[in-house]
Design a protein around this motif. Structure first.
Motif, PDB file in Angstrom:
ATOM      1  N   THR A 222      48.059  12.676  23.151  1.00  0.00           N
ATOM      2  CA  THR A 222      48.601  13.017  24.473  1.00  0.00           C
ATOM      3  C   THR A 222      47.924  12.231  25.594  1.00  0.00           C
TER       4      THR A 222
ATOM      5  N   SER B 259      55.938  17.278  28.789  1.00  0.00           N
ATOM      6  CA  SER B 259      55.811  18.632  28.232  1.00  0.00           C
ATOM      7  C   SER B 259      57.096  19.046  27.529  1.00  0.00           C
TER       8      SER B 259
ATOM      9  N   LEU C 251      51.254  21.080  29.317  1.00  0.00           N
ATOM     10  CA  LEU C 251      50.091  20.445  29.953  1.00  0.00           C
ATOM     11  C   LEU C 251      49.581  21.254  31.139  1.00  0.00           C
TER      12      LEU C 251
ATOM     13  N   ALA D  57      44.957  19.720  27.559  1.00  0.00           N
ATOM     14  CA  ALA D  57      46.210  20.013  26.846  1.00  0.00           C
ATOM     15  C   ALA D  57      46.030  21.133  25.817  1.00  0.00           C
TER      16      ALA D  57
END
Lengths: 224, 220
Positions: free
Chosen positions: A52, A118, A125, A187
């Motif tokens: 991410t 997201s 997030l 995250a």
């Protein structure tokens, strides 16, 4: 100096939001990459959680350089930069104003891309929005500031679109590394603590040191 | 007190000497015509006065607020005339009255329209307003008469006379000597980067614009 920096920032934001040339290009680029990567990875995979931070900050760094590239080029069409320098607007005010405007543009791209990420990757997030905001602000300032400084240095080069990324990316590696680590932690819904706080300190230190250096050196960069 | 003072300034581009060992000073209220053939160093000298580059040797001292009218018009196409003048006026403590200047250059009716909708003449008038607004102490004009329409030439000459009247110093680099000689009090004549003449405007220049080239040029 701060007043003049604010005026330059407002002027740049007004000009960009009126034409939206760079902003549209950066947003389109960021969204296309997000969508393409969403086809490449399985949205339920744990692997996505691990990449991410890397995916997002490489994306923001690339689109950020697209945005800062226009920063001083915007002043060139009618020799406006010469007029500003001749009228003794401090170079540091010009840098600060343009870096603040670029920060607004980069944050705009992030504000659009983070919810899309997201949605596409099934990762929330926004569990710790204050930490996410802090990471975005600190890292975006690093990209914006160094991008603006090097945009000033490369503004008269014919290959500036090529040169700017080549110079900027290696310089912002420490900030990007910190942002990637912290985004991965955020995250997961965990506030950064213990060893993770080193990355926050790194980002703060990076911003302070490079802001001071850039403000001190800008006059030399712009004249001659 | 001099508003503009150069002491033995030189400018080198690599090993090439663009300007060599120039010294001069001008009092407030002087109008200096910067003359010379192409490549003599006029633009280089004007750029140094504007702060766009530094002398390689010597010192150049500039006092007061400076305004430049270069080859570009120095205004933003994405903004309106009013936004442009507001921006430049607000950069300085005594930036000038934007409305009065829009009136003076006859752009008040179209002040809110973006510049890309302006004709060439309107853009030139806006550039003149931007340059003279706020009563700068030193005006640097690079080929100001080039490609101006008749109305803009008349406006420029009126603005120059007004600026001289309030004690501003003007340096104008030009090839259009007859227009410049109407206002010039001094002449700086450059030949191959050297100062060939520095002094009051000779009377001969009023009737014979090539006189200085013949008298002080390299051929002599």
């Amino acid at each position: 100096m701060l007043r003049q920096a604010w005026l330059v920032c407002v002027k740049d934001v007004r000009m960009e939001f009126r034409g939206k040339e760079a902003l549209n290009a950066a947003l389109a680029f960021a969204l296309v990459v997000l969508i393409l990567f969403s086809f490449a990875f399985d949205p339920t995979s744990e692997q996505i959680r691990e990449i991410t931070g890397g995916l997002l900050w490489i994306l923001f760094a690339f689109s950020g350089v697209l945005l800062v590239n226009r920063s001083f080029a915007r002043e060139q069409s009618n020799d406006c930069l010469d007029i500003l320098i001749a009228s003794r607007v401090p170079a540091s005010a010009l840098l600060l104003g343009k870096a603040m405007a670029n920060l607004v543009f980069i944050l705009t791209v992030e504000a659009v891309c983070l919810p899309v990420f997201s949605l596409l990757y099934n990762i929330n997030l926004f569990l710790l929005p204050q930490w996410l905001l802090l990471v975005c602000l600190l890292t975006s300032w690093a990209i914006s500031l160094l991008g603006t400084v090097f945009a000033a240095m490369t503004v008269n080069l014919r290959l500036r679109e090529l040169m700017l990324p080549v110079i900027v990316y290696p310089m912002i590696i420490p900030a990007l590394a910190g942002a990637m680590q912290l985004t991965n932690v955020v995250a997961l819904g965990k506030p950064p603590e213990g060893d993770d706080l080193i990355w926050v300190r790194l980002l703060v230190g990076f911003d302070i040191i490079f802001t001071a250096l850039a403000l001190g050196l800008m006059d030399t960069i712009l004249v001659d | 007190m001099s508003v503009l003072k150069a002491e033995r300034i030189s400018k080198f581009f690599g090993h090439f000497p663009a300007l060599r060992n120039l010294s001069f000073s001008f009092e407030p209220g002087s109008c200096v015509a910067l003359l010379g053939r192409n490549g003599a160093g006029k633009t280089t000298l004007l750029e140094m006065m504007a702060g766009l580059s530094r002398p390689t040797e010597g010192t150049l001292t500039i006092g007061g607020r400076v305004s430049l009218l270069g080859h570009g018009i120095g205004v933003y196409d994405e903004l309106s005339a009013r936004e442009n003048l507001n921006f430049f006026a607000s950069l300085h403590p005594r930036g000038g009255d934007v409305d009065a200047w829009l009136e003076k250059v006859r752009l008040k009716e179209v002040a809110e329209a973006p510049l890309r909708e302006y004709s060439r003449g309107m853009r030139q008038r806006l550039a003149l307003a931007r340059t003279f607004m706020g009563e700068p102490d030193l005006l640097l004009l690079d080929e100001p008469f080039t490609s101006l329409d008749d109305k803009a030439v008349a406006l420029l000459q009126w603005l120059l006379a007004e600026a001289l009247g309030r004690g501003a110093t003007i340096v104008l680099s030009t090839h259009q000597i007859p227009e410049a000689m109407q206002l010039a009090t001094h002449i700086l004549f450059l030949e191959k980067g050297k100062l060939a003449y520095n002094g009051p405007r000779p009377e001969e220049m009023l009737g014979d614009s090539k006189w200085i080239y013949r008298t002080y040029g390299v051929a002599n």
